[in-house]
Scaffold this motif. Structure first.
Motif, PDB file in Angstrom:
ATOM      1  N   CYS A 225       0.839  -1.198   0.000  1.00  0.00           N
ATOM      2  CA  CYS A 225       0.000   0.000   0.000  1.00  0.00           C
ATOM      3  C   CYS A 225       0.868   1.239   0.000  1.00  0.00           C
ATOM      4  CB  CYS A 225      -0.998  -0.001   1.150  1.00  0.00           C
ATOM      5  SG  CYS A 225      -0.296  -0.015   2.796  1.00  0.00           S
ATOM      6  N   LEU A 226       0.273   2.370  -0.440  1.00  0.00           N
ATOM      7  CA  LEU A 226       1.061   3.537  -0.833  1.00  0.00           C
ATOM      8  C   LEU A 226       0.509   4.852  -0.282  1.00  0.00           C
ATOM      9  CD1 LEU A 226       1.051   2.429  -4.571  1.00  0.00           C
ATOM     10  CD2 LEU A 226       2.979   2.124  -3.012  1.00  0.00           C
ATOM     11  N   PRO A 227       0.289   4.986   1.021  1.00  0.00           N
ATOM     12  CA  PRO A 227      -0.195   6.276   1.507  1.00  0.00           C
ATOM     13  C   PRO A 227       0.815   7.389   1.201  1.00  0.00           C
ATOM     14  CG  PRO A 227       0.581   4.879   3.323  1.00  0.00           C
ATOM     15  CD  PRO A 227       0.553   4.021   2.092  1.00  0.00           C
ATOM     16  N   PRO A 228       0.327   8.583   0.759  1.00  0.00           N
ATOM     17  CA  PRO A 228      -1.025   9.131   0.894  1.00  0.00           C
ATOM     18  C   PRO A 228      -1.989   8.780  -0.235  1.00  0.00           C
ATOM     19  CG  PRO A 228       0.393  10.794  -0.002  1.00  0.00           C
ATOM     20  CD  PRO A 228       1.271   9.606   0.278  1.00  0.00           C
ATOM     21  N   TYR A 229      -1.633   7.812  -1.090  1.00  0.00           N
ATOM     22  CA  TYR A 229      -2.570   7.340  -2.099  1.00  0.00           C
ATOM     23  C   TYR A 229      -3.427   6.225  -1.508  1.00  0.00           C
ATOM     24  CZ  TYR A 229       0.705   9.821  -5.101  1.00  0.00           C
ATOM     25  OH  TYR A 229       1.509  10.785  -5.650  1.00  0.00           O
ATOM     26  N   ALA A 230      -4.687   6.181  -1.922  1.00  0.00           N
ATOM     27  CA  ALA A 230      -5.588   5.146  -1.408  1.00  0.00           C
ATOM     28  C   ALA A 230      -5.327   3.796  -2.068  1.00  0.00           C
ATOM     29  CB  ALA A 230      -7.048   5.564  -1.622  1.00  0.00           C
ATOM     30  N   LYS A 231      -4.487   3.756  -3.065  1.00  0.00           N
ATOM     31  CA  LYS A 231      -4.234   2.528  -3.801  1.00  0.00           C
ATOM     32  C   LYS A 231      -3.486   1.496  -2.956  1.00  0.00           C
ATOM     33  CE  LYS A 231      -1.860   0.767  -7.932  1.00  0.00           C
ATOM     34  NZ  LYS A 231      -3.026   0.083  -8.504  1.00  0.00           N
ATOM     35  N   TRP A 232      -3.932   0.245  -3.074  1.00  0.00           N
ATOM     36  CA  TRP A 232      -3.176  -0.864  -2.498  1.00  0.00           C
ATOM     37  C   TRP A 232      -3.433  -2.112  -3.327  1.00  0.00           C
ATOM     38  CZ3 TRP A 232      -5.189  -5.276   0.151  1.00  0.00           C
ATOM     39  CH2 TRP A 232      -6.593  -5.287   0.320  1.00  0.00           C
ATOM     40  N   MET A 233      -2.520  -3.051  -3.237  1.00  0.00           N
ATOM     41  CA  MET A 233      -2.589  -4.271  -4.019  1.00  0.00           C
ATOM     42  C   MET A 233      -2.412  -5.477  -3.115  1.00  0.00           C
ATOM     43  SD  MET A 233      -0.004  -2.511  -6.601  1.00  0.00           S
ATOM     44  CE  MET A 233       0.210  -1.303  -5.286  1.00  0.00           C
ATOM     45  N   ARG A 234      -2.961  -6.594  -3.537  1.00  0.00           N
ATOM     46  CA  ARG A 234      -2.772  -7.854  -2.811  1.00  0.00           C
ATOM     47  C   ARG A 234      -2.345  -8.935  -3.806  1.00  0.00           C
ATOM     48  NH1 ARG A 234      -7.474  -8.949   0.286  1.00  0.00           N
ATOM     49  NH2 ARG A 234      -6.377  -8.454   2.211  1.00  0.00           N
ATOM     50  N   GLY A 235      -1.316  -9.676  -3.448  1.00  0.00           N
ATOM     51  CA  GLY A 235      -0.884 -10.797  -4.266  1.00  0.00           C
ATOM     52  C   GLY A 235       0.332 -10.468  -5.121  1.00  0.00           C
ATOM     53  N   VAL A 236       1.147 -11.480  -5.340  1.00  0.00           N
ATOM     54  CA  VAL A 236       2.407 -11.310  -6.077  1.00  0.00           C
ATOM     55  C   VAL A 236       2.179 -10.776  -7.491  1.00  0.00           C
ATOM     56  CG1 VAL A 236       4.371 -12.560  -7.047  1.00  0.00           C
ATOM     57  CG2 VAL A 236       3.626 -13.024  -4.699  1.00  0.00           C
ATOM     58  N   PRO A 237       1.195 -11.268  -8.276  1.00  0.00           N
ATOM     59  CA  PRO A 237       1.056 -10.769  -9.650  1.00  0.00           C
ATOM     60  C   PRO A 237       0.815  -9.268  -9.724  1.00  0.00           C
ATOM     61  CG  PRO A 237      -0.142 -12.823  -9.386  1.00  0.00           C
ATOM     62  CD  PRO A 237       0.274 -12.404  -8.018  1.00  0.00           C
ATOM     63  N   ASP A 238      -0.061  -8.737  -8.857  1.00  0.00           N
ATOM     64  CA  ASP A 238      -0.352  -7.310  -8.925  1.00  0.00           C
ATOM     65  C   ASP A 238       0.797  -6.467  -8.377  1.00  0.00           C
ATOM     66  OD1 ASP A 238      -2.914  -6.739 -10.161  1.00  0.00           O
ATOM     67  OD2 ASP A 238      -3.808  -7.924  -8.560  1.00  0.00           O
ATOM     68  N   ILE A 239       1.482  -6.963  -7.365  1.00  0.00           N
ATOM     69  CA  ILE A 239       2.633  -6.217  -6.858  1.00  0.00           C
ATOM     70  C   ILE A 239       3.723  -6.147  -7.926  1.00  0.00           C
ATOM     71  CG2 ILE A 239       4.503  -6.240  -5.154  1.00  0.00           C
ATOM     72  CD1 ILE A 239       2.505  -7.394  -3.142  1.00  0.00           C
ATOM     73  N   GLN A 240       3.971  -7.263  -8.599  1.00  0.00           N
ATOM     74  CA  GLN A 240       4.965  -7.266  -9.665  1.00  0.00           C
ATOM     75  C   GLN A 240       4.526  -6.364 -10.816  1.00  0.00           C
ATOM     76  OE1 GLN A 240       6.445 -11.067 -10.883  1.00  0.00           O
ATOM     77  NE2 GLN A 240       7.325 -10.306 -12.789  1.00  0.00           N
TER      78      GLN A 240
END
Length: 325
Positions: A225-240
């Protein structure tokens, strides 16, 4: 004379509570800067009323009563702080984040471990736990922290709140039930040496931008996750997908070790286009469980956070990962 002596002894002991009060106020408020302000206000109020301290209660209980009131006053007009995953579902790694939100929205990191003694607090200062606490009504939050983290008795908490023991116990039970439904905290590995090895492997892999090694280190349902952005990801494929897509500018970064919320952390520095050095980009707080990474929180407010974590404002062109400039 007895009251004067008690007040004098209390005055001498007040400053000794600053560190543990900071941990308490941080858990209450979700912001380290606000916690420091709250502790300063607590000590000022205590100094001003020290002549009224009669010694009938323990000094620690008396000063925590003041700190609790300071925090409750601060929370009366404040919005609940959170982490991105508390506000929305995960997004695809290829998606560009929406504009950043105000810093007051987010739970912030705390330098080091627990300000008093990380070894005795377990995961009670980790980011996920701090965020979960913010879902509790302020008085329930205070009750749970005082009882389950700081070890106050039911009678002490009841006296602190000006309530009955039955009422304090009821508030604690409600707080535990709410927290159990929301809490998703995983402590670090029990072996500190393993955690150090994993942190070093992560720093080296990230600096090489070695996706194969990073994938091996990440749990299958790890989050980023990337505060101050509301964006976050779960799982290896999306993080990559994020690291090799929208965040490709992180290629060639250098990581400088720190500690935040009892977890390994790193100051991330991205390379300048002209190759003359590296500039602050994010404070990464990395959480582990077992033999892998369960979560990465990358705080982008480097102007405020890097001085707090004693991280340099620039790295030289030849600075290696893991070394301070």
């Amino acid at each position: 004379m007895g009251d004067a002596r008690a007040a004098g002894t209390a005055a001498e002991g007040l400053e000794g509570y600053r560190r543990e009060l900071t941990g308490y106020c941080y858990r209450m408020l979700g912001s380290y800067a606000e916690a420091e302000d709250a502790v300063q206000e607590t000590l000022v109020r205590a100094w001003r009323s020290i002549d009224r301290f009669e010694g009938r209660s323990a000094l620690r209980s008396w000063v925590y009563r003041i700190a609790t009131n300071v925090c409750l006053d601060a929370l009366a007009s404040a919005k609940r702080r959170a982490l991105p995953m508390d506000l929305s579902g995960p997004s695809e790694g290829t998606a560009v984040p929406a504009p950043p939100q105000d810093a007051a929205v987010w739970v912030g990191p705390c330098p080091g471990g627990d300000p008093e003694a990380a070894a005795t607090t377990g995961d009670s200062v980790r980011l996920a736990f701090i965020a979960a606490l913010q879902h509790l009504p302020p008085r329930q939050r205070a009750t749970l922290i005082l009882r389950d983290v700081l070890g106050f008795s039911a009678r002490e908490v009841a006296d602190l709140h000006g309530s009955t023991v039955a009422s304090a116990n009821s508030a604690l039970q409600r707080a535990r039930t709410t927290l159990a439904a929301r809490r998703q905290v995983t402590g670090g590995p029990g072996d500190d040496s393993l955690r150090r090895v994993l942190a070093e492997r992560y720093a080296a892999a990230f600096s090489r931008y070695d996706m194969e090694e990073l994938n091996m280190l990440l749990h299958v349902d790890a989050t980023l996750c990337l505060p101050p952005y509301a964006k976050w990801m779960r799982g290896v494929p999306d993080i990559q997908a994020w690291l090799t897509g929208p965040a490709i500018g992180c290629l060639g970064s250098r990581l400088i070790p720190a500690t935040a919320n009892g977890s390994p952390a790193f100051g991330q520095y991205r390379p300048l286009p002209d190759g003359t050095g590296y500039v602050p980009w994010a404070l990464q707080v990395v959480e582990f469980s077992g033999d892998g990474i369960t979560g990465i929180t990358a705080f982008r407010d480097t102007e405020r956070l890097f001085p707090l974590f004693s991280l340099p404002d620039r790295l030289a062109a030849d600075a290696p990962t893991g070394a301070r400039a």
